[in-house]
Motif scaffolding. Sequence first.
Motif, PDB file in Angstrom:
ATOM      1  N   ASN A 173       2.923  -6.716  20.683  1.00 10.32           N
ATOM      2  CA  ASN A 173       3.992  -6.039  21.430  1.00 10.32           C
ATOM      3  C   ASN A 173       3.486  -4.704  21.967  1.00 10.32           C
ATOM      4  O   ASN A 173       2.574  -4.089  21.407  1.00 10.32           O
ATOM      5  CB  ASN A 173       5.221  -5.791  20.552  1.00 10.32           C
ATOM      6  N   VAL A 175       4.998  -0.873  23.392  1.00  9.48           N
ATOM      7  CA  VAL A 175       6.136   0.037  23.541  1.00  9.48           C
ATOM      8  C   VAL A 175       5.729   1.161  24.493  1.00  9.48           C
ATOM      9  O   VAL A 175       4.733   1.850  24.260  1.00  9.48           O
ATOM     10  CB  VAL A 175       6.580   0.630  22.187  1.00  9.48           C
ATOM     11  N   VAL A 333      15.936  -1.650  31.053  1.00 14.99           N
ATOM     12  CA  VAL A 333      15.898  -2.193  29.698  1.00 14.99           C
ATOM     13  C   VAL A 333      17.255  -2.770  29.305  1.00 14.99           C
ATOM     14  O   VAL A 333      18.282  -2.424  29.884  1.00 14.99           O
ATOM     15  CB  VAL A 333      15.511  -1.109  28.659  1.00 14.99           C
ATOM     16  N   GLU A 337      16.295  -2.456  24.056  1.00 18.27           N
ATOM     17  CA  GLU A 337      15.154  -1.706  24.608  1.00 18.27           C
ATOM     18  C   GLU A 337      14.074  -2.612  25.199  1.00 18.27           C
ATOM     19  O   GLU A 337      13.008  -2.129  25.582  1.00 18.27           O
ATOM     20  CB  GLU A 337      14.495  -0.765  23.559  1.00 18.27           C
ATOM     21  N   VAL A 338      14.314  -3.913  25.285  1.00 20.41           N
ATOM     22  CA  VAL A 338      13.317  -4.814  25.845  1.00 20.41           C
ATOM     23  C   VAL A 338      13.353  -4.727  27.369  1.00 20.41           C
ATOM     24  O   VAL A 338      14.409  -4.547  27.980  1.00 20.41           O
ATOM     25  CB  VAL A 338      13.533  -6.266  25.366  1.00 20.41           C
ATOM     26  N   TYR A 345       8.483  -3.260  25.446  1.00 23.92           N
ATOM     27  CA  TYR A 345       9.697  -2.487  25.201  1.00 23.92           C
ATOM     28  C   TYR A 345       9.539  -1.086  25.793  1.00 23.92           C
ATOM     29  O   TYR A 345       8.426  -0.618  26.035  1.00 23.92           O
ATOM     30  CB  TYR A 345       9.978  -2.386  23.705  1.00 23.92           C
ATOM     31  N   LEU A 368      14.162   0.362  16.808  1.00 25.05           N
ATOM     32  CA  LEU A 368      13.333  -0.689  17.402  1.00 25.05           C
ATOM     33  C   LEU A 368      12.243  -1.115  16.419  1.00 25.05           C
ATOM     34  O   LEU A 368      11.969  -2.318  16.263  1.00 25.05           O
ATOM     35  CB  LEU A 368      12.709  -0.190  18.702  1.00 25.05           C
TER      36      LEU A 368
END
Length: 512
Positions: A173, A175, A333, A337-338, A345, A368
């Motif tokens: 992932n 961020v 988003v 928050e994606v 994210y 998150l």
Amino acid sequence: MAAFCRGRHRLKSISGLQTSIRQLSGKFDYDVVVIGGGSGGLAFSKEAAQLGKKVAVLDYVEPSAKGTKWGLGGTCVNVGCIPKKLMHQAALLGTAIKDAQKYGWTIPSPVSHDWATMAAAVQGHVKSLNWGHRVQLQDKKVKYLNMKGSLVDEHTVKGVTARGKEMTVTTRNIVIATGGRPKHPTHVIGAVEHGITSDDIFWLKESPGKTLVVGASYVGLECAGFLTGIGLDTTIMVRSIALRGFDQQMSGMVTDYMEAYGTKFAWKCSPTKVERLPSGSLQVTWVNNSTKQEGRDTFDSVLWAVGRAPEAKQLNLEKVGVRLDEETGKIVVGPDEVTSVPSIYSIGDISQGRPELTPTAIQAGRLLARRLATDSKELMNYDNVATAVFTPLEYACVGLSEEDAEKKHGKDSIEVLHAFYKPLEFTVAERDASQCYIKAVCLRGGDQRILGLHFTGPSAGEVIQGFALGLQCGATYTHLLNTVGIHPTCAEELTKLNVTKRSGLDATVTGC
């Protein structure tokens, strides 16, 4: 040279092949890579690492147009909340020295302020916070990379050092928490060459001297407030309104107090040109938007406070498919928050529709991290987030402004209770309290649920912080009246509100 280039290209191809293999096998270098080492990114990183995730943070500060650069921690730590509040405190101490004489203190004259001493102390504290953040990341086994980050694909991040050295890492992932930076007005001649922003003001070694602040956002008002408070000739140029997005009656209280306090205002004016004179001073030319007349004056410094832009251009977002808001350039988003790419994210100021506030980025980051590392489903609640403006007369609020409450519920469906009060501290010091004001915006019917609270006065943020809990719990006007105040405080005046705007009665508090 050609052979070297071919070799380098081959290395990149091998690197890309290795990346593809890792993605296909489901093995990544990291569980999460964070781009941005500000409040939100750091909060997420530490929380995720504490919950067992392998995390890396890429953070690199591009120098401002004036060459100002700083360490780990983002805007809040380096060029925002922290240095701002400390310089605001310096200004408050100047006012306290004046008040002290009325309370019996003998103050030798003349009293003067030394910018260099204040700046060194503030900058020293900020550097200690930079170091503290690095230690915390190390303690929690978060990999810190002082590199500019950008996206290669939905699972790959490229980092580039200041010297141009590149590396890529794969991650399950990503961020994004890169925040924003101050804007320069593109239509003003000489704006970049001769102006500074909030990225620079807190790192100046010498006093900015006579200063023109262009823009009346909270950033502009706060900076102008502490500059005035330490004795500098300061003018704010306002194109339209002050504190856009805030309750406009309260905004008027703030600016009225500032004018009485010594800050000058050039209302309905827009600068057109800044040029340096042979003397070294800056000559600013502007136009009055109402009369169309041109004006000029000279200043030692021009501070642009005309808004902030998201730090998104160098991230390569469009190539990867991350959707941006066409108007703001911020990342779109969802409630979790994606972004438009499931593995990516975004938190904090760079996200569309989020409050540009440090605590919301921190809380969103932590929540998150818990959702990605555990079975948590808890989302960030962006309603009723309290905030404060650290102007000479502080202003804090939580919930809806009176204007927004009217738009949402209709003017006839809300009740506004208000009061003008005088802080006890102002009495002996004989300070003007005509802008010390409180109002509660409530629904008119039923149990009169409180929609918004607004307060101008000493320690406004400290006052409203506690009442914010009440709004989160669904506080009503009855709850407020049933709360016993602490006497004698300014905060207790909120518990005694009894005059409605609708009544037209005098809202001035008299007696204890």
